[in-house]
Design a protein around this motif. Structure first.
Motif, PDB file in Angstrom:
ATOM      1  N   GLU A 174      26.365 -12.722 -30.783  1.00  0.00           N
ATOM      2  CA  GLU A 174      25.008 -12.177 -30.810  1.00  0.00           C
ATOM      3  C   GLU A 174      24.012 -13.158 -30.204  1.00  0.00           C
ATOM      4  N   HIS A 175      24.120 -14.443 -30.582  1.00  0.00           N
ATOM      5  CA  HIS A 175      23.158 -15.413 -30.070  1.00  0.00           C
ATOM      6  C   HIS A 175      23.309 -15.612 -28.557  1.00  0.00           C
ATOM      7  N   VAL A 176      24.542 -15.669 -28.088  1.00  0.00           N
ATOM      8  CA  VAL A 176      24.754 -15.834 -26.643  1.00  0.00           C
ATOM      9  C   VAL A 176      24.170 -14.651 -25.876  1.00  0.00           C
ATOM     10  N   VAL A 177      24.498 -13.436 -26.326  1.00  0.00           N
ATOM     11  CA  VAL A 177      24.022 -12.238 -25.615  1.00  0.00           C
ATOM     12  C   VAL A 177      22.507 -12.113 -25.707  1.00  0.00           C
ATOM     13  N   PHE A 178      21.948 -12.359 -26.896  1.00  0.00           N
ATOM     14  CA  PHE A 178      20.499 -12.230 -27.050  1.00  0.00           C
ATOM     15  C   PHE A 178      19.757 -13.272 -26.212  1.00  0.00           C
ATOM     16  N   VAL A 179      20.273 -14.505 -26.172  1.00  0.00           N
ATOM     17  CA  VAL A 179      19.619 -15.536 -25.349  1.00  0.00           C
ATOM     18  C   VAL A 179      19.643 -15.125 -23.881  1.00  0.00           C
ATOM     19  N   VAL A 180      20.808 -14.662 -23.411  1.00  0.00           N
ATOM     20  CA  VAL A 180      20.909 -14.237 -22.013  1.00  0.00           C
ATOM     21  C   VAL A 180      20.016 -13.010 -21.756  1.00  0.00           C
ATOM     22  N   LYS A 181      20.004 -12.070 -22.708  1.00  0.00           N
ATOM     23  CA  LYS A 181      19.179 -10.862 -22.558  1.00  0.00           C
ATOM     24  C   LYS A 181      17.700 -11.222 -22.412  1.00  0.00           C
ATOM     25  N   PHE A 182      17.201 -12.044 -23.323  1.00  0.00           N
ATOM     26  CA  PHE A 182      15.781 -12.378 -23.284  1.00  0.00           C
ATOM     27  C   PHE A 182      15.440 -13.256 -22.086  1.00  0.00           C
ATOM     28  N   PHE A 183      16.393 -14.096 -21.674  1.00  0.00           N
ATOM     29  CA  PHE A 183      16.147 -14.898 -20.482  1.00  0.00           C
ATOM     30  C   PHE A 183      16.074 -14.009 -19.238  1.00  0.00           C
ATOM     31  N   VAL A 184      17.009 -13.062 -19.135  1.00  0.00           N
ATOM     32  CA  VAL A 184      17.002 -12.140 -17.997  1.00  0.00           C
ATOM     33  C   VAL A 184      15.731 -11.293 -18.002  1.00  0.00           C
ATOM     34  N   ALA A 185      15.324 -10.822 -19.200  1.00  0.00           N
ATOM     35  CA  ALA A 185      14.097 -10.033 -19.293  1.00  0.00           C
ATOM     36  C   ALA A 185      12.878 -10.846 -18.883  1.00  0.00           C
ATOM     37  N   TRP A 186      12.877 -12.142 -19.237  1.00  0.00           N
ATOM     38  CA  TRP A 186      11.765 -13.002 -18.833  1.00  0.00           C
ATOM     39  C   TRP A 186      11.817 -13.317 -17.349  1.00  0.00           C
ATOM     40  N   LEU A 187      13.022 -13.478 -16.820  1.00  0.00           N
ATOM     41  CA  LEU A 187      13.182 -13.879 -15.426  1.00  0.00           C
ATOM     42  C   LEU A 187      12.797 -12.774 -14.454  1.00  0.00           C
ATOM     43  N   ILE A 188      13.094 -11.517 -14.809  1.00  0.00           N
ATOM     44  CA  ILE A 188      12.839 -10.392 -13.901  1.00  0.00           C
ATOM     45  C   ILE A 188      11.457  -9.815 -14.200  1.00  0.00           C
ATOM     46  N   PRO A 189      10.502  -9.910 -13.282  1.00  0.00           N
ATOM     47  CA  PRO A 189       9.167  -9.346 -13.527  1.00  0.00           C
ATOM     48  C   PRO A 189       9.214  -7.828 -13.580  1.00  0.00           C
ATOM     49  N   ASP A 190       8.370  -7.257 -14.427  1.00  0.00           N
ATOM     50  CA  ASP A 190       8.349  -5.800 -14.575  1.00  0.00           C
ATOM     51  C   ASP A 190       7.809  -5.101 -13.336  1.00  0.00           C
ATOM     52  N   VAL A 191       6.933  -5.782 -12.595  1.00  0.00           N
ATOM     53  CA  VAL A 191       6.334  -5.192 -11.403  1.00  0.00           C
ATOM     54  C   VAL A 191       6.743  -6.025 -10.195  1.00  0.00           C
ATOM     55  N   PRO A 192       7.355  -5.432  -9.162  1.00  0.00           N
ATOM     56  CA  PRO A 192       7.738  -6.190  -7.969  1.00  0.00           C
ATOM     57  C   PRO A 192       6.530  -6.846  -7.312  1.00  0.00           C
ATOM     58  N   SER A 193       6.752  -7.983  -6.673  1.00  0.00           N
ATOM     59  CA  SER A 193       5.649  -8.739  -6.075  1.00  0.00           C
ATOM     60  C   SER A 193       4.957  -7.957  -4.977  1.00  0.00           C
ATOM     61  N   ASP A 194       5.726  -7.199  -4.162  1.00  0.00           N
ATOM     62  CA  ASP A 194       5.081  -6.443  -3.088  1.00  0.00           C
ATOM     63  C   ASP A 194       4.226  -5.306  -3.636  1.00  0.00           C
ATOM     64  N   VAL A 195       4.632  -4.743  -4.790  1.00  0.00           N
ATOM     65  CA  VAL A 195       3.810  -3.698  -5.406  1.00  0.00           C
ATOM     66  C   VAL A 195       2.508  -4.297  -5.930  1.00  0.00           C
ATOM     67  N   LYS A 196       2.590  -5.486  -6.542  1.00  0.00           N
ATOM     68  CA  LYS A 196       1.370  -6.156  -6.990  1.00  0.00           C
ATOM     69  C   LYS A 196       0.428  -6.399  -5.824  1.00  0.00           C
ATOM     70  N   ALA A 197       0.990  -6.855  -4.698  1.00  0.00           N
ATOM     71  CA  ALA A 197       0.159  -7.123  -3.526  1.00  0.00           C
ATOM     72  C   ALA A 197      -0.484  -5.842  -3.003  1.00  0.00           C
ATOM     73  N   ARG A 198       0.258  -4.766  -2.994  1.00  0.00           N
ATOM     74  CA  ARG A 198      -0.288  -3.495  -2.519  1.00  0.00           C
ATOM     75  C   ARG A 198      -1.421  -3.016  -3.425  1.00  0.00           C
ATOM     76  N   ILE A 199      -1.231  -3.160  -4.740  1.00  0.00           N
ATOM     77  CA  ILE A 199      -2.275  -2.726  -5.676  1.00  0.00           C
ATOM     78  C   ILE A 199      -3.550  -3.535  -5.461  1.00  0.00           C
ATOM     79  N   LYS A 200      -3.408  -4.866  -5.317  1.00  0.00           N
ATOM     80  CA  LYS A 200      -4.579  -5.704  -5.083  1.00  0.00           C
ATOM     81  C   LYS A 200      -5.240  -5.366  -3.748  1.00  0.00           C
ATOM     82  N   ARG A 201      -4.421  -5.155  -2.727  1.00  0.00           N
ATOM     83  CA  ARG A 201      -4.952  -4.796  -1.408  1.00  0.00           C
ATOM     84  C   ARG A 201      -5.704  -3.477  -1.468  1.00  0.00           C
ATOM     85  N   GLU A 202      -5.157  -2.512  -2.197  1.00  0.00           N
ATOM     86  CA  GLU A 202      -5.818  -1.212  -2.303  1.00  0.00           C
ATOM     87  C   GLU A 202      -7.154  -1.321  -3.031  1.00  0.00           C
ATOM     88  N   ARG A 203      -7.201  -2.082  -4.106  1.00  0.00           N
ATOM     89  CA  ARG A 203      -8.455  -2.242  -4.842  1.00  0.00           C
ATOM     90  C   ARG A 203      -9.502  -2.955  -4.003  1.00  0.00           C
TER      91      ARG A 203
END
Length: 858
Positions: A779-808
């Protein structure tokens, strides 16, 4: 010339009359110009109250600017139904697009369309051609403003708003339009939903854009419905990509990417030598054939030889091996990757479909009619400054308490009932099994018992589902949720809780309870006490994991098969029954609104059951994947089929749904996260307590002298003196060899004659400690890897963030420039038209000087 085409030969009177009559299979008014955006139907039953409501409602619709056209009942096939066609002109669409803040393009995007993917040509066979997809340029969008029409890219006002947006606007007007006269203040008499519920109208729906089985003629606009049916709904297109943008343009609220579970199989390294030794010892006539096992049940079950379970032990070790541990860990991490990449996909679709900063529409937050009817108390709304119904705190607490108690009662009842029924059926089915021997080449009585009990269990599940669904709806209605959004969220939680317990309780029983509290031959445990004579079940001689696998396969596969048959067959039969009258009419005389009227209505909870089905499937492939690693394969095959079944159903059997937007999958997202976390715990417990992996490892590394599995079978079976077995537990037929005075059973207990006779041995406690340590570590191994992967992968892609800022940024810049240019034009026009005097300074002239100063600054 008929219909613009030259024909020759004899022409029947019927054909001539059909050709001379206008084509009624159309989505336009009789003038052929104004598009039908919505249709209301009603039957005139001479009820004066309904007639009055319709008059007031239609009059108010016309005051809003909508244009109406009625089809008399004499023109309908049943000669009873009237059809009211509704068209929204440009000024109405512009007004409500401004109110609803619908985003429209104002500038073509200057971002690159995408990066070049290596070996992209390999995906060409799986793509739909551009002639079908009709790829559109990428635009920057901004909320529509009716006072700044020139700011937006409008080439043709008649086609600027797509049909799905037009339908959405008209439905918003229908939902908020009152049906009381201007002088009255009956605020609750508002909306098409109330009129449908009280029978004033029989249906309200937008039209499909044509026939799904026939391509549009050259003179007609291309039918998106036909394209969807041909390239999305047909099963031969199962390998093609999902045309999400095409679906979105046709029915916005059906756009969702199925929680299609990807086939994730890894090459699992088998520890063949372990399986070889175990199976060899069980199947060996000198080892397994010499071991006499104690009866599995009272009276009816005989003593039996261990080697009779040779085949089932081999089947069990297909999944019960060390490779399963790594697969379970991998699946725990895969679930996190799946959900994280789903968030990224969702974020990209939010931007592409103009859902960034989108708030739930007012129609979702609108007060439910049931809430207004049942809540007689009124209070002032501080925001709207109007009196509105409300539920008192005492009534709310009483209803919520009753609801919670009812849910708890039914969940407890489900668990107790399901476990009792499953155990009872298994015991009853085992009774006739007088001998533990092969029934067929691949079937033993134990396997036959497990399969039969699982099939009966599946039938009970489907029957109980019918009742639990109604119980969940009744409990939710009891709480009287205020808005439609609250109602759907509360129903979601209750329905999932009931379905979770109903579908998974038997799997949890086999995985974590069966064979764990059995006792031993001289002191067996009973489910409801000895008076019930329902002895706690023992596991199959091959272990409980193979029974869990059997249970999971039958319930999961049976549910998927039955669901697809139900989804395909029932709508087809109902539509056929409704359409039998119009089948013999000429196509051009069978009106489009009548063809859609006979189709099934897509209710507000239409997607609710689709989501529920996918989440239950998600639970099957994550919670118990350690017991059946091929579950993702079954899910993949099912989803390939079900995507086409749903597509066929939506394009052929249902009316066109009313478009509604949503940023995400709502409460289902939190349910998926909860299931993902729970799956780590369940798989760790399955590997520790249901699988025999930990006892084998303990024996291999701590007990075995030569570090092999030789002798494991004898070590894992305890000994009991047959003469000490009570008569109530003895079989009716004593067929064992009289020279044998002991029998064996699955446990770690001291033998007869030992000073601690039949108590647990130290090996039992060592194995238990190893199991608990394994659970904590995994459990600890899987949970540590799960939370690390969740932290490592951003919820919004960088190009989408750039497009949103550019549009605004562009919205602010372009709006500023637009306002400046418009101010220049206004000041220039004002300067030209105003009179000038060189000798007299007037207030007007002073104002003009100020305007000149502003103009110069601009």
């Amino acid at each position: 010339f008929l219909g613009g085409e030259k024909v020759s030969g004899p022409i029947s009177i019927l054909a001539l009359r059909s050709a001379l009559q206008p084509n009624r299979d159309t989505v336009f008014f009789r003038d052929g110009v104004r598009r039908i955006d919505f249709v209301l139907s009603y039957i005139d039953d001479k009820d004066e109250r309904k007639q009055e409501r319709r008059r007031e409602f239609e009059a108010n619709l016309e005051k809003e600017g909508l244009e109406l056209e009625t089809e008399d009942k004499s023109d309908s096939k049943d000669h009873k139904t009237y059809f009211l066609k509704i068209h929204a002109p440009w000024n109405v669409l512009a007004k409500y697009a401004d109110i609803l803040k619908i985003k429209v393009p104002f500038k073509e995007s200057d971002f690159p369309h995408g990066r070049e993917v290596p070996l992209e040509f390999l995906s060409c066979p799986f793509r739909l051609p551009d002639s079908i997809i009709h790829p559109q340029p990428d635009y920057f969008t901004s909320p529509f403003d009716k006072n700044k029409v020139e700011f937006f890219l409008i080439s043709d006002k008649s086609t600027f708003f797509p049909p799905s947006t037009r339908n959405r606007i008209v439905y918003y007007i229908l939902a908020h339009c009152p049906y009381y006269s201007e002088g009255r203040k009956d605020r609750e008499k508002t909306g098409i939903k109330r009129l449908l519920s009280n029978g004033t109208y029989t249906a309200a729906f937008p039209l499909h854009d044509g026939r799904y089985w026939k391509k549009a003629r050259n003179s007609e606009p291309e039918s998106e419905r036909y394209n969807l049916y041909k390239h999305w709904a047909r099963f031969l297109c199962f390998y093609k990509e999902q045309p999400l943008n095409l679906i979105r343009g046709y029915v916005s609220n059906l756009v969702r990417e199925r929680l299609g579970v990807l086939l994730v199989e890894v090459a699992r390294e088998r520890t063949v030598w372990i399986c070889f030794y175990i199976s060899k010892e069980i199947c060996d006539a000198e080892v397994g054939g010499s071991i006499l096992m104690c009866p599995l049940c009272d009276k009816k079950c005989p003593f039996w030889k261990l080697n009779s379970t040779c085949l089932s032990s081999w089947q069990s070790h297909l999944f019960d091996n060390e490779g399963t541990v790594f697969f379970a860990i991998f699946m725990g991490i895969w679930v996190t990757l799946f959900l994280e990449f789903w968030k990224r996909r969702q974020a990209r679709l939010e931007y592409e479909w103009d859902l960034v900063d989108f708030e739930e529409e007012q129609q979702q937050l609108q007060i439910r009619p049931e809430f207004e009817i049942k809540c007689t108390n009124r209070r002032l709304n501080k925001i709207t400054q109007e009196m509105e119904p409300y539920l008192t705190i005492h009534s709310r607490c009483a209803r919520y308490s009753l609801s919670a108690a009812t849910v708890l009662f039914w969940v407890t009842k489900i668990i107790a009932y399901r476990l009792a029924v499953y155990a009872a059926f298994a015991s009853i089915i085992k009774d006739p099994m007088r001998r533990i021997q092969l029934v067929g080449r691949f079937i033993t009585p134990q396997l036959a018992t497990s399969v039969t009990a699982s099939c009966i269990n599946f039938v009970i599940i489907m029957i109980l589902n019918f009742f639990y669904e109604r119980v969940a709806i009744w409990i939710t209605d009891l709480e009287i949720p205020k808005t439609h959004l609250e109602y759907e969220n509360r129903l979601t939680m209750k329905m999932f809780l009931f379905q979770f317990v109903n579908y998974y309780s038997s799997c949890f029983y086999v995985a974590f309870f069966k064979g764990k509290f059995v006792g031993y031959p001289g002191d067996y445990s009973y489910m409801f006490g000895k008076w019930s004579k329902l002895r706690n079940e023992e596991c199959d001689p091959g272990g409980c994991l193979i029974e869990l696998t059997t249970q999971l396969v039958i319930v999961m596969a049976g549910k998927q098969l039955w669901g697809n048959i139900q989804e395909a067959l029932l709508p087809l039969l109902r539509t056929w029954w409704n359409s039998r009258r119009g089948r013999h009419n000429p196509e051009n005389q069978y009106s489009r609104w009548e063809q859609d009227y006979i189709l099934l209505n897509f209710t507000q909870l239409g997607l609710f059951y689709e989501y529920l089905e996918m989440v239950i499937q998600f639970g099957f492939i994550t919670l118990f994947v350690a017991s059946f690693p091929l579950a993702p394969l079954l899910a993949l095959c099912n989803n390939i089929l079900e995507i086409r079944v749903d597509a066929w159903k939506f394009t052929t059997q249902f009316r066109r749904p009313v478009a509604s937007k949503a940023r995400n999958i709502g409460a289902w997202k939190e349910i998926l996260n909860a299931v993902a976390i729970l799956s780590v715990v369940t798989n760790a417990f399955i590997m520790a307590f249901t699988s025999d992996m930990i006892p084998r490892m303990v024996y291999l590394y701590a007990i075995s002298r030569d570090k092999s599995m030789k002798g494991y079978i004898s070590n894992s079976l305890s000994v009991y003196n047959i003469s000490q077995i009570p008569k109530t537990n003895m079989p009716e037929e004593n067929w064992y060899d009289n020279s044998t005075v002991t029998c064996r059973y699955r446990d770690y207990r001291y033998p007869p004659g030992h000073m601690r006779e039949y108590d647990h041995t130290m090996q039992f406690w060592h194995i238990l400690a190893a199991k608990m340590a394994f659970i904590i570590i995994m459990e600890h191994v899987v949970f540590v890897v799960k939370f690390f992967v969740a932290w490592l992968i951003p919820d919004v892609p960088s190009d989408v963030k750039a497009r949103i800022k550019r549009e605004r940024f562009l919205i602010q810049e372009y709006l500023h420039n637009y306002e400046v240019e418009r101010l220049k034009l206004q000041l220039s026009a004002s300067f030209i038209t105003e009179p000038h005097s060189e000798t007299t300074l007037t207030p007007d002239m002073t104002l003009t000087s100020d305007k000149l100063e502003v103009l110069s600054e601009c």
